[in-house]
Design an enzyme around this catalytic site. Sequence first.
Site, PDB file in Angstrom:
ATOM      1  N   ASP A  36      88.892  93.844  14.015  1.00 21.31           N
ATOM      2  CA  ASP A  36      88.305  92.494  13.967  1.00 21.31           C
ATOM      3  C   ASP A  36      88.949  91.528  14.966  1.00 21.31           C
ATOM      4  OD1 ASP A  36      86.887  93.527  11.779  1.00 21.31           O
ATOM      5  OD2 ASP A  36      88.423  92.860  10.379  1.00 21.31           O
ATOM      6  N   GLU A 207      77.398  89.963   9.694  1.00 15.79           N
ATOM      7  CA  GLU A 207      78.674  89.270   9.457  1.00 15.79           C
ATOM      8  C   GLU A 207      79.384  89.021  10.783  1.00 15.79           C
ATOM      9  OE1 GLU A 207      80.415  92.044   6.776  1.00 15.79           O
ATOM     10  OE2 GLU A 207      80.736  93.578   8.292  1.00 15.79           O
TER      11      GLU A 207
END
Length: 537
Positions: A36, A207
């Site tokens: 991420d 997302e």
Amino acid sequence: MKSIFNLLLLIILTAHINAFPQDTFTNPVLPGFHPDPSICRVGEDYYLANSTFEWFPGVPIYHSRDLVNWELIGHALHRPEQLPQLMKVKTSRGIYAPTLRYHDGLFYMITTCVQGGGNFFVTAENPAGPWSDPVWLPEAPGIDPSLFWDDDGKCYYTGAGRVAQLQDKWENQNGVWMAEIDLKSGKLIGEKIQLTHGHGTQAWWTEGPHIYKIDGRYLLVVAEGGTGFTHAITVFESDDIRGPYIPSQINPVLTHRHLGADHLITTIGHGDLVETQNGEWWAVTLGKRQLKSQYLLARETFLTPVVFENGWPVFNPGKGMVTAVERRPNLPWSPVEKQPARDNFNDSKLGLDYYFLRTPLNSWFEVGNGKLEVELRPEQLKEELVNPSMIMKKLTAEDFEVATALKFNSKRANEEAGLTLFRDAYCHYTLALSGREVVLKHLRKGELVKEIRQPYKSSNIVLKASATDGLVSFYFGDTADNLTLLADKMPLSTLADQVSGGFNGPFLGMYASSNGKISKSKAIFNWFEYKVSENAL
């Protein structure tokens, strides 16, 4: 004389290689557990943050001048009192998907503690720290928060979740929403607006949103398809910050799912864009490499070029994918000094690259003067929701050696200290001195599949694990030059995604435990060494 000359020549050649730029770089730029990624630029300096889930300190902050060579300079969550809730999170929960941004002299790191309070942000004038206490955002549901400042100075919160429903619903439907935010109070302002549920129907787990303003238009970049094989990046545009956001006809703009299950690099997604001072665009993304131990190193940080055509981002034009070898950015080559492989524990603080499983709320170790002294506590490595006496580093390569010199004179069978190769409470190896024996334990999916014991009378021992080609062997002895093989060619796949599952990654390091009983014993580690093979992937 000849040997001295050869040594000097080697030093000069090494310095030459490190000092001068290469035309290409090798992906990933941050190997091992670095999922991420989020990136921002301040002048000629670049800063990057990653998820850490249940590990402490949380959210490493890296610095670079060339986007290729990165140096760990601190962590956004570096004090136990910032996030004591991390002590109660399960495996692969905790800190999800940070976004790192800079505005008006201040750095912002915003993220989610999934099982510990939801969304929050911290700030710092210096990205190396110290960082502030969390500002919690109870009005903001969902995960993966991001911040964007418009030209008028207003700040907008963007997150993953559903604040409005589509007429059509489907399995694993998620979405992206936004609202204006007052950062001083941590309050959302006005309406929560659903921006998208994905680039089309049946889009799974939309997302990881980020908004940018490029050439007067708003660009929304999101992740879709989940974090596994079908992971992807899709983009949307709008003339107004509040939307509507229109998906691009070239979506997905980046994915590797069409390359097949046997491709070296898979699961590419969750990207963040940055423009260099020279006008180039680059993206950092997460991805996995299929090595001989399967997905041993979990999700890593990759770098790929981006250009804009007709207002839309084209990732790695002409190739359309993230490559293992890529041309490097048009930036001054800025190599980072490598840390010594061996830590002799001469400093009074541990290095920045050591981690703990969950938050160490109490002090149970001392370091300095050539030793690391660790208290034995009841917590066991096979337990969930504990902070064991375990001090770890991230595993960054498949071929490696890890070793430590230990002094431990307990004769109690329940007391042990040594090395561990650790993915989670259910998948790990331990190589320890316990009750005048050397003991190797292999825990796979919660089952003890191998236990080997060998008598050892001394209280001083060197323990070592050596891995190559997806297999790991374990050794012990009185010195590093006099080791005995205890177990040969055990599977490293125990630490890989295919076996352990979850979002976190593998670690290796030192531990001590009294296995459920109160103890006054201590283990003394005299040094710790982690070496990666020169040819390691």
